[in-house]
Write a protein that holds these residues in place. Structure first.
Motif, PDB file in Angstrom:
ATOM      1  N   CYS A   1     -19.664  21.641  34.017  1.00  0.00           N
ATOM      2  CA  CYS A   1     -19.623  21.666  35.265  1.00  0.00           C
ATOM      3  C   CYS A   1     -20.401  20.500  36.013  1.00  0.00           C
ATOM      4  CB  CYS A   1     -19.594  23.282  35.958  1.00  0.00           C
ATOM      5  SG  CYS A   1     -19.174  22.890  37.699  1.00  0.00           S
ATOM      6  N   ASN A   2     -19.758  19.684  36.980  1.00  0.00           N
ATOM      7  CA  ASN A   2     -20.644  18.832  37.673  1.00  0.00           C
ATOM      8  C   ASN A   2     -21.455  19.550  38.912  1.00  0.00           C
ATOM      9  OD1 ASN A   2     -19.596  16.670  36.462  1.00  0.00           O
ATOM     10  ND2 ASN A   2     -17.807  16.266  37.793  1.00  0.00           N
ATOM     11  N   SER A   3     -20.884  20.651  39.247  1.00  0.00           N
ATOM     12  CA  SER A   3     -21.286  21.390  40.292  1.00  0.00           C
ATOM     13  C   SER A   3     -22.846  22.275  40.012  1.00  0.00           C
ATOM     14  CB  SER A   3     -20.659  22.120  41.242  1.00  0.00           C
ATOM     15  OG  SER A   3     -19.636  21.191  41.635  1.00  0.00           O
ATOM     16  N   CYS A   4     -22.149  23.411  39.133  1.00  0.00           N
ATOM     17  CA  CYS A   4     -23.524  24.624  38.585  1.00  0.00           C
ATOM     18  C   CYS A   4     -23.922  24.041  37.234  1.00  0.00           C
ATOM     19  CB  CYS A   4     -22.572  25.517  38.814  1.00  0.00           C
ATOM     20  SG  CYS A   4     -21.323  26.043  37.496  1.00  0.00           S
TER      21      CYS A   4
ATOM     22  N   GLN B   1     -15.819  27.273  40.562  1.00  0.00           N
ATOM     23  CA  GLN B   1     -14.618  26.510  40.928  1.00  0.00           C
ATOM     24  C   GLN B   1     -14.827  24.992  41.008  1.00  0.00           C
ATOM     25  OE1 GLN B   1     -11.711  28.271  40.570  1.00  0.00           O
ATOM     26  NE2 GLN B   1     -13.298  29.956  40.012  1.00  0.00           N
ATOM     27  N   GLY B   2     -15.845  24.543  40.638  1.00  0.00           N
ATOM     28  CA  GLY B   2     -16.125  23.148  40.544  1.00  0.00           C
ATOM     29  C   GLY B   2     -15.319  22.433  39.592  1.00  0.00           C
ATOM     30  N   ILE B   3     -15.614  20.991  39.230  1.00  0.00           N
ATOM     31  CA  ILE B   3     -14.908  20.437  38.365  1.00  0.00           C
ATOM     32  C   ILE B   3     -15.802  20.238  37.072  1.00  0.00           C
ATOM     33  CG2 ILE B   3     -14.016  18.028  37.873  1.00  0.00           C
ATOM     34  CD1 ILE B   3     -12.465  19.478  40.078  1.00  0.00           C
ATOM     35  N   MET B   4     -15.122  20.498  35.861  1.00  0.00           N
ATOM     36  CA  MET B   4     -15.817  20.483  34.638  1.00  0.00           C
ATOM     37  C   MET B   4     -15.208  19.115  33.869  1.00  0.00           C
ATOM     38  SD  MET B   4     -16.143  24.233  33.294  1.00  0.00           S
ATOM     39  CE  MET B   4     -17.157  23.866  31.869  1.00  0.00           C
TER      40      MET B   4
END
Length: 97
Positions: A9-12, A84-87
């Motif tokens: 995941c780019n966010s977490c 719910q970020g982008i993987m």
């Protein structure tokens, strides 16, 4: 022949390993997303095991391997179950049989 691929995941930073292709015994591994424990779980579907255990013929009615939830759904290969970020595929892959 199948490959094990890593998604991050780019966010977490959540990381999941998923399978692409069929295994030695013709089974497919389907990546499932669980909204209850917020993980991606890999379920065996089809192949020789489905010949003797009909419940393995599809993803219908299966439970999350982590928490036992029946709310699992086939993962869309992009949405992080944690935030719910982008993987994205990291490009790391291993041969798997």
């Amino acid at each position: 022949m199948a490959w094990k691929r890593k998604y991050r995941c780019n966010s977490c930073g959540y990381v999941a390993e998923v399978y692409d292709g069929r295994g030695l015994f013709r089974q497919q591994i389907t990546a499932m997303s669980c909204p209850d424990c917020k993980t991606i779980q890999n379920l065996v579907v089809g192949g020789i095991i489905a010949d003797v255990a009909p419940s393995y013929r599809s993803e219908v009615g299966r439970l999350c391997l982590q928490c036992g939830s029946d709310h699992i759904r086939i993962w869309d290969m992009k949405t992080c179950p944690q935030c719910q970020g982008i993987m994205e595929d990291t490009g790391e892959k291993e041969f798997w049989t």
